[in-house]
Design a protein around this motif. Structure first.
Motif, PDB file in Angstrom:
ATOM      1  N   ALA A  78      -5.839  -1.975   1.650  1.00  0.00           N
ATOM      2  CA  ALA A  78      -5.260  -1.571   0.357  1.00  0.00           C
ATOM      3  C   ALA A  78      -3.768  -1.853   0.404  1.00  0.00           C
ATOM      4  CB  ALA A  78      -5.512  -0.092   0.120  1.00  0.00           C
ATOM      5  N   GLN A  79      -3.204  -2.208  -0.738  1.00  0.00           N
ATOM      6  CA  GLN A  79      -1.760  -2.431  -0.776  1.00  0.00           C
ATOM      7  C   GLN A  79      -1.106  -1.479  -1.769  1.00  0.00           C
ATOM      8  OE1 GLN A  79      -0.934  -6.591  -1.519  1.00  0.00           O
ATOM      9  NE2 GLN A  79      -1.106  -7.059   0.672  1.00  0.00           N
ATOM     10  N   LYS A  80       0.109  -1.069  -1.423  1.00  0.00           N
ATOM     11  CA  LYS A  80       0.925  -0.219  -2.302  1.00  0.00           C
ATOM     12  C   LYS A  80       2.232  -0.958  -2.531  1.00  0.00           C
ATOM     13  CE  LYS A  80      -2.287   2.626  -1.142  1.00  0.00           C
ATOM     14  NZ  LYS A  80      -3.376   3.014  -1.997  1.00  0.00           N
ATOM     15  N   VAL A  81       2.794  -0.789  -3.727  1.00  0.00           N
ATOM     16  CA  VAL A  81       4.049  -1.477  -4.012  1.00  0.00           C
ATOM     17  C   VAL A  81       5.054  -0.470  -4.575  1.00  0.00           C
ATOM     18  CG1 VAL A  81       3.144  -2.300  -6.240  1.00  0.00           C
ATOM     19  CG2 VAL A  81       5.101  -3.447  -5.236  1.00  0.00           C
ATOM     20  N   MET A  82       6.313  -0.613  -4.156  1.00  0.00           N
ATOM     21  CA  MET A  82       7.377   0.300  -4.574  1.00  0.00           C
ATOM     22  C   MET A  82       7.963  -0.183  -5.894  1.00  0.00           C
ATOM     23  SD  MET A  82       8.542   2.887  -3.218  1.00  0.00           S
ATOM     24  CE  MET A  82       9.778   4.086  -3.210  1.00  0.00           C
ATOM     25  N   GLU A  83       8.043   0.723  -6.858  1.00  0.00           N
ATOM     26  CA  GLU A  83       8.578   0.329  -8.170  1.00  0.00           C
ATOM     27  C   GLU A  83       9.256   1.558  -8.775  1.00  0.00           C
ATOM     28  OE1 GLU A  83       8.347  -2.582  -9.897  1.00  0.00           O
ATOM     29  OE2 GLU A  83       8.102  -2.101 -12.011  1.00  0.00           O
ATOM     30  N   GLY A  84      10.509   1.416  -9.115  1.00  0.00           N
ATOM     31  CA  GLY A  84      11.245   2.543  -9.712  1.00  0.00           C
ATOM     32  C   GLY A  84      11.278   3.762  -8.801  1.00  0.00           C
ATOM     33  N   GLY A  85      11.395   3.526  -7.491  1.00  0.00           N
ATOM     34  CA  GLY A  85      11.504   4.642  -6.546  1.00  0.00           C
ATOM     35  C   GLY A  85      10.190   5.357  -6.269  1.00  0.00           C
ATOM     36  N   LYS A  86       9.060   4.783  -6.734  1.00  0.00           N
ATOM     37  CA  LYS A  86       7.752   5.426  -6.499  1.00  0.00           C
ATOM     38  C   LYS A  86       6.752   4.399  -5.970  1.00  0.00           C
ATOM     39  CE  LYS A  86       6.911   9.351  -9.405  1.00  0.00           C
ATOM     40  NZ  LYS A  86       6.377   9.873 -10.642  1.00  0.00           N
ATOM     41  N   TRP A  87       5.879   4.857  -5.099  1.00  0.00           N
ATOM     42  CA  TRP A  87       4.797   3.981  -4.639  1.00  0.00           C
ATOM     43  C   TRP A  87       3.723   3.872  -5.718  1.00  0.00           C
ATOM     44  CZ3 TRP A  87       5.176   0.706  -0.866  1.00  0.00           C
ATOM     45  CH2 TRP A  87       5.975   0.993   0.251  1.00  0.00           C
ATOM     46  N   HIS A  88       3.299   2.631  -5.973  1.00  0.00           N
ATOM     47  CA  HIS A  88       2.208   2.377  -6.924  1.00  0.00           C
ATOM     48  C   HIS A  88       1.072   1.655  -6.193  1.00  0.00           C
ATOM     49  CE1 HIS A  88       5.534   3.067  -9.627  1.00  0.00           C
ATOM     50  NE2 HIS A  88       4.728   3.053 -10.672  1.00  0.00           N
ATOM     51  N   GLU A  89      -0.095   1.778  -6.750  1.00  0.00           N
ATOM     52  CA  GLU A  89      -1.229   0.980  -6.283  1.00  0.00           C
ATOM     53  C   GLU A  89      -0.938  -0.486  -6.584  1.00  0.00           C
ATOM     54  OE1 GLU A  89      -4.222   1.260  -4.092  1.00  0.00           O
ATOM     55  OE2 GLU A  89      -3.713   3.164  -5.063  1.00  0.00           O
ATOM     56  N   ARG A  90      -1.180  -1.408  -5.636  1.00  0.00           N
ATOM     57  CA  ARG A  90      -1.080  -2.829  -5.982  1.00  0.00           C
ATOM     58  C   ARG A  90      -2.502  -3.315  -6.251  1.00  0.00           C
ATOM     59  NH1 ARG A  90       1.294  -7.903  -2.506  1.00  0.00           N
ATOM     60  NH2 ARG A  90       2.610  -8.786  -4.122  1.00  0.00           N
ATOM     61  N   GLN A  91      -2.672  -3.960  -7.389  1.00  0.00           N
ATOM     62  CA  GLN A  91      -4.031  -4.343  -7.790  1.00  0.00           C
ATOM     63  C   GLN A  91      -4.155  -5.837  -8.060  1.00  0.00           C
ATOM     64  OE1 GLN A  91      -4.253  -1.637 -11.189  1.00  0.00           O
ATOM     65  NE2 GLN A  91      -5.754  -0.422 -10.057  1.00  0.00           N
ATOM     66  N   VAL A  92      -5.389  -6.250  -8.294  1.00  0.00           N
ATOM     67  CA  VAL A  92      -5.654  -7.638  -8.663  1.00  0.00           C
ATOM     68  C   VAL A  92      -6.106  -7.643 -10.124  1.00  0.00           C
ATOM     69  CG1 VAL A  92      -7.094  -9.665  -8.210  1.00  0.00           C
ATOM     70  CG2 VAL A  92      -6.296  -8.238  -6.305  1.00  0.00           C
TER      71      VAL A  92
ATOM     72  N   THR B 277      11.731   5.206   2.726  1.00  0.00           N
ATOM     73  CA  THR B 277      12.692   4.802   1.687  1.00  0.00           C
ATOM     74  C   THR B 277      12.806   3.282   1.587  1.00  0.00           C
ATOM     75  OG1 THR B 277      14.382   5.101   3.366  1.00  0.00           O
ATOM     76  CG2 THR B 277      14.186   6.846   1.704  1.00  0.00           C
ATOM     77  N   PRO B 278      11.753   2.640   1.138  1.00  0.00           N
ATOM     78  CA  PRO B 278      11.801   1.177   1.024  1.00  0.00           C
ATOM     79  C   PRO B 278      12.497   0.749  -0.278  1.00  0.00           C
ATOM     80  CG  PRO B 278       9.679   1.991   0.351  1.00  0.00           C
ATOM     81  CD  PRO B 278      10.491   3.196   0.656  1.00  0.00           C
ATOM     82  N   PRO B 279      13.018  -0.456  -0.335  1.00  0.00           N
ATOM     83  CA  PRO B 279      13.617  -0.951  -1.574  1.00  0.00           C
ATOM     84  C   PRO B 279      12.537  -1.246  -2.619  1.00  0.00           C
ATOM     85  CG  PRO B 279      13.521  -2.692   0.085  1.00  0.00           C
ATOM     86  CD  PRO B 279      13.035  -1.439   0.750  1.00  0.00           C
ATOM     87  N   ASP B 280      12.917  -1.296  -3.877  1.00  0.00           N
ATOM     88  CA  ASP B 280      11.973  -1.670  -4.926  1.00  0.00           C
ATOM     89  C   ASP B 280      11.340  -3.019  -4.626  1.00  0.00           C
ATOM     90  OD1 ASP B 280      11.912   0.490  -6.525  1.00  0.00           O
ATOM     91  OD2 ASP B 280      12.649  -0.530  -8.326  1.00  0.00           O
ATOM     92  N   GLY B 281      10.078  -3.149  -4.914  1.00  0.00           N
ATOM     93  CA  GLY B 281       9.384  -4.403  -4.660  1.00  0.00           C
ATOM     94  C   GLY B 281       8.737  -4.453  -3.282  1.00  0.00           C
ATOM     95  N   ALA B 282       9.060  -3.482  -2.420  1.00  0.00           N
ATOM     96  CA  ALA B 282       8.473  -3.483  -1.069  1.00  0.00           C
ATOM     97  C   ALA B 282       6.961  -3.254  -1.166  1.00  0.00           C
ATOM     98  CB  ALA B 282       9.109  -2.405  -0.218  1.00  0.00           C
ATOM     99  N   VAL B 283       6.248  -3.894  -0.257  1.00  0.00           N
ATOM    100  CA  VAL B 283       4.784  -3.745  -0.226  1.00  0.00           C
ATOM    101  C   VAL B 283       4.397  -3.144   1.121  1.00  0.00           C
ATOM    102  CG1 VAL B 283       2.599  -5.015  -0.214  1.00  0.00           C
ATOM    103  CG2 VAL B 283       4.409  -5.663  -1.816  1.00  0.00           C
ATOM    104  N   ALA B 284       3.450  -2.215   1.116  1.00  0.00           N
ATOM    105  CA  ALA B 284       2.940  -1.657   2.371  1.00  0.00           C
ATOM    106  C   ALA B 284       1.415  -1.703   2.329  1.00  0.00           C
ATOM    107  CB  ALA B 284       3.423  -0.227   2.546  1.00  0.00           C
ATOM    108  N   GLU B 285       0.829  -1.726   3.497  1.00  0.00           N
ATOM    109  CA  GLU B 285      -0.639  -1.807   3.556  1.00  0.00           C
ATOM    110  C   GLU B 285      -1.222  -0.604   4.283  1.00  0.00           C
ATOM    111  OE1 GLU B 285      -1.200  -6.653   3.519  1.00  0.00           O
ATOM    112  OE2 GLU B 285      -1.375  -5.596   5.422  1.00  0.00           O
ATOM    113  N   LEU B 286      -2.371  -0.169   3.800  1.00  0.00           N
ATOM    114  CA  LEU B 286      -3.120   0.873   4.489  1.00  0.00           C
ATOM    115  C   LEU B 286      -4.546   0.363   4.630  1.00  0.00           C
ATOM    116  CD1 LEU B 286      -2.039   4.043   2.436  1.00  0.00           C
ATOM    117  CD2 LEU B 286      -1.091   3.256   4.610  1.00  0.00           C
ATOM    118  N   CYS B 287      -5.149   0.626   5.769  1.00  0.00           N
ATOM    119  CA  CYS B 287      -6.531   0.166   5.950  1.00  0.00           C
ATOM    120  C   CYS B 287      -7.409   1.376   6.282  1.00  0.00           C
ATOM    121  CB  CYS B 287      -6.595  -0.906   7.040  1.00  0.00           C
ATOM    122  SG  CYS B 287      -8.196  -1.712   7.105  1.00  0.00           S
ATOM    123  N   PRO B 288      -7.839   2.095   5.243  1.00  0.00           N
ATOM    124  CA  PRO B 288      -8.608   3.316   5.486  1.00  0.00           C
ATOM    125  C   PRO B 288      -9.863   3.075   6.325  1.00  0.00           C
ATOM    126  CG  PRO B 288      -8.076   3.071   3.148  1.00  0.00           C
ATOM    127  CD  PRO B 288      -7.667   1.800   3.812  1.00  0.00           C
TER     128      PRO B 288
END
Ligand code: SAH
Length: 367
Positions: free
Chosen positions: A170-184, A209-220
């Protein structure tokens, strides 16, 4: 254009997005790799020069021999328990198991006689695996790790090479200081990344505290499997080697697609390219710890293999060999261990029941 129209999986994904909106990256990866009719692994044997990518066991039998020797050593220090079983997650063509069993047949017959459990979802690869390891082996296939761990009670000696990297991420993306779900979703009539809803809770595994646009991955799925393996090791004992490319922390945006040994756009031909991601060994370690077991490492593959004697083994194998065979052995050692090839990005970790000390291959090197 014709190609796109012919891609059944892409049509199915587009239909689903049209109906219910963008899907998670995790779902996308699961469909591309695992769809029982048109998924990547379900429909082909992807390995080797004529396939899409080459794994360590397919480069040289030396890799499997070293893993076999390693597990034989762990079996020996565990007192050679009579009720042990062998586990492999994602056995590919079955080459690694065949080569480990060669070593056991010569050095550790009890391991060669132990029952073998494969976790494999692809019917195509199950057929190839049977051909490779032969039908005189006491071999059972399982659809998932739960089923594999339910069979047998004794210690488990196992291996997983390039298995965790194929689990949906799963990917999450930082936008406006909040983590969002990254989707297709669909962008300009093409499949591509879109930003989904904000996460309602911050996951402690995400960078703080990542910058806007940063992407992180989680593999549940990887964490759930690591926890189950850890739990089984606490109850039953044994040792499980994990080899994969990755790092000791969140890899950021590491999702990659490979077709015919080249990196391609992950959205170009769903189901026709291999998708994988970098394994987060720190996340696996914390899952294993939460089950009461331990993860030793990760250490770079090159360092691990040299520490457990790959160089000496290759030299010995080359002693009376033809120059061509000697050259192949040297080139295999180079591919498996040199930092410019697989030696550094690939990492090795060992799952063990609780205990102390550094097993061979994981000693800190003097600087
Ligand atoms: N270990 C092999 C193959 C690595 S490729 C080698 O090193 O050559 C990944 C393997 O995991 C394939 O066999 C694939 O079919 C299997 N696999 C991928 N996702 C899986 C899943 N969710 N459950 C079980 N097996 C899976």
């Amino acid at each position: 254009m014709t190609e796109r129209l012919e891609n059944r999986l892409e049509d199915a994904i587009r239909a689903r997005i049209a109906e219910t909106g963008p899907i998670g990256v995790e779902d996308y990866m699961a469909i591309c790799l695992g769809d029982q009719r048109s998924g990547y692994y379900a429909t082909r044997d992807p390995f080797g020069g004529s396939g899409d990518f080459t794994t360590a066991p397919e480069i040289s039998g030396l890799f499997g021999e070293m893993c076999g020797l390693y597990l034989a050593h762990m079996f020996e220090i565990a007192g050679q328990p009579g009720d042990a079983s062998i586990l492999e997650l994602g056995p590919g063509r079955g080459t690694l198991m065949r080569d480990m069993r060669h070593v056991w047949a010569m050095l550790m017959p009890d391991l060669a006689d132990a029952s073998v459990h494969f976790v494999e979802t692809s019917p195509t690869l199950r057929d190839v695996q049977l051909q490779t390891v032969g039908d005189e082996v006491d071999l059972t296939w399982h659809k998932d790790v739960d089923e594999a761990l339910r069979s047998g009670k004794g210690p488990i000696f196992g291996v997983a090479n390039e298995f965790f990297d194929a689990l949906p991420v799963a990917q999450k993306v930082m936008e406006g200081g909040k983590w969002h779900e990254r989707q297709v979703g669909i962008r300009e009539d093409r499949l591509g990344y879109v930003i989904g809803p904000a996460l309602s809770e911050t996951d402690p595994a995400l960078p703080e505290t990542p910058p806007d646009g940063a992407v992180a991955e989680l593999c549940p799925q990887a964490c759930a499997i690591a926890m189950k393996l850890g739990d089984a090791l606490v109850r039953r004992g044994g040792a499980i080697l994990i080899v994969d490319y990755g790092r000791d922390g969140n890899p950021g945006d590491s999702l990659q697609a490979v077709n015919d040994h080249r990196a391609v756009d992950p959205f170009e031909a769903p189901g026709d390219a291999d998708l994988s991601h970098w394994v987060d060994f720190a996340a696996l370690a914390s899952a294993v710890r939460s089950a009461g077991a331990r993860l030793v490492g990760p250490v770079p593959q090159g360092r691990f293999l040299m520490q457990i004697g790959l160089g000496a083994r290759a030299e010995q194998a080359g002693l009376n060999a033809e120059p061509e065979v000697r050259r192949d052995l040297l080139s295999a050692v180079d591919r498996l261990t040199s930092p410019a090839q697989m030696g550094e990005v690939f990492k090795v970790a060992l799952l063990l029941p609780p205990g102390e000390g550094e097993p061979p291959g994981f000693m800190q090197e003097e600087v």
